[in-house]
Design a protein around this motif. Structure first.
Motif, PDB file in Angstrom:
ATOM      1  N   ASP A 117       0.819  -1.209   0.000  1.00  0.00           N
ATOM      2  CA  ASP A 117       0.000   0.000   0.000  1.00  0.00           C
ATOM      3  C   ASP A 117       0.849   1.254   0.000  1.00  0.00           C
ATOM      4  N   SER A 118       2.184   1.088   0.122  1.00  0.00           N
ATOM      5  CA  SER A 118       3.055   2.252   0.272  1.00  0.00           C
ATOM      6  C   SER A 118       3.064   3.138  -0.974  1.00  0.00           C
ATOM      7  N   SER A 119       2.578   2.638  -2.126  1.00  0.00           N
ATOM      8  CA  SER A 119       2.546   3.455  -3.336  1.00  0.00           C
ATOM      9  C   SER A 119       1.572   4.625  -3.175  1.00  0.00           C
ATOM     10  N   ARG A 120       0.635   4.508  -2.227  1.00  0.00           N
ATOM     11  CA  ARG A 120      -0.330   5.586  -1.985  1.00  0.00           C
ATOM     12  C   ARG A 120       0.208   6.632  -1.008  1.00  0.00           C
ATOM     13  N   VAL A 121       1.426   6.421  -0.501  1.00  0.00           N
ATOM     14  CA  VAL A 121       2.008   7.315   0.482  1.00  0.00           C
ATOM     15  C   VAL A 121       2.825   8.390  -0.231  1.00  0.00           C
ATOM     16  N   ALA A 134       5.287  14.986   0.593  1.00  0.00           N
ATOM     17  CA  ALA A 134       4.278  15.829   1.252  1.00  0.00           C
ATOM     18  C   ALA A 134       4.323  15.630   2.774  1.00  0.00           C
ATOM     19  N   ILE A 135       4.479  14.395   3.202  1.00  0.00           N
ATOM     20  CA  ILE A 135       4.549  14.105   4.639  1.00  0.00           C
ATOM     21  C   ILE A 135       5.746  14.821   5.258  1.00  0.00           C
ATOM     22  N   ALA A 154      -2.642  15.983   5.976  1.00  0.00           N
ATOM     23  CA  ALA A 154      -3.532  15.089   5.224  1.00  0.00           C
ATOM     24  C   ALA A 154      -2.732  13.922   4.640  1.00  0.00           C
ATOM     25  N   ALA A 155      -1.529  14.194   4.181  1.00  0.00           N
ATOM     26  CA  ALA A 155      -0.680  13.123   3.644  1.00  0.00           C
ATOM     27  C   ALA A 155      -0.281  12.159   4.750  1.00  0.00           C
ATOM     28  N   PHE A 156       0.004  12.695   5.938  1.00  0.00           N
ATOM     29  CA  PHE A 156       0.339  11.804   7.059  1.00  0.00           C
ATOM     30  C   PHE A 156      -0.879  10.962   7.446  1.00  0.00           C
ATOM     31  N   GLU A 157      -2.054  11.559   7.439  1.00  0.00           N
ATOM     32  CA  GLU A 157      -3.286  10.801   7.739  1.00  0.00           C
ATOM     33  C   GLU A 157      -3.492   9.688   6.714  1.00  0.00           C
ATOM     34  N   ALA A 158      -3.156   9.954   5.454  1.00  0.00           N
ATOM     35  CA  ALA A 158      -3.260   8.914   4.420  1.00  0.00           C
ATOM     36  C   ALA A 158      -2.286   7.771   4.724  1.00  0.00           C
TER      37      ALA A 158
END
Length: 197
Positions: free
Chosen positions: A4-8, A12-13, A19-23
């Motif tokens: 799932d790390s491709s969505r991180v 931005a984090i 919001a990126a950290f929440e994702a």
């Protein structure tokens, strides 16, 4: 296991985008929970330790060096937090190095001297009572052997990613994994040998 790390969005984090950290939290919580649960064998503690992991990761984003994926770095934090929890709460002592040595296969004149009993850990772990036996055997392994089994065999991480998470060489991952599998085979042999005779 899907990555799932491709969505991180690491950039931005690191730039402070909440919001990126929440994702990141959303995409990694389930996987991190299962890694930590395999360490601590306590669902409530694992939930709490996952929250602590993300809190520590957020507080320490400036220490992320970028040597590994951000998700691997977060998993490493989670493992360290689980290790600390285990040191405080663990009642049983893991197998020491001498016992690990005794659990390794023996050879004489280059030939294996034991009897070989086939064992497929994925098949046997499917039933709940067997899962508990495997979990109990894992708990007997020292931390360094247990964590490599968790990451490589249970979480299906690559040797490279496992080495990054544990901050050891790939060769050390392979050696620990081989020794840990041999020890698990010996620990579980008495329970499963009769079924494969």
């Amino acid at each position: 296991m899907a990555d799932d790390s491709s969505r991180v969005d690491t950039e931005a984090i690191l730039n402070g985008d909440r919001a990126a950290f929440e994702a990141l939290v959303e995409s990694e919580t389930s996987r991190l929970f299962h890694v930590i649960l395999r360490y601590v064998n306590d669902r409530e503690a694992a939930r709490s330790l996952v929250q602590e992991t993300f809190l520590q990761a957020y507080k320490n984003l400036d220490s992320f060096r970028g040597d590994a994926k951000l998700t691997s770095w977060v998993t490493g934090i989670g493992i360290n937090i689980a290790r600390s929890w285990l040191r405080k709460n663990k009642r049983e002592q893991p197998i020491d190095e001498d016992d690990m040595e005794r659990l390794q296969p023996s050879f004489r004149f280059g030939r294996y001297t034991g009897s070989f009993e086939p064992w497929d850990p994925e098949q046997t772990a499917e039933r709940s009572e067997r899962k508990q036996l495997v979990h109990d055997a894992l708990d007997q392994l020292s931390e360094s052997y247990r964590e490599v089994i968790v990451l490589r065999d249970l979480e299906e991480r690559s040797t490279k990613e496992t080495a990054e998470i544990l901050d050891i060489s790939r060769g050390a991952v392979r050696v620990r994994l081989h020794r840990a599998r041999q020890a698990l085979r010996e620990l579980l042999n008495n329970h499963f040998a009769s079924e494969f005779a």
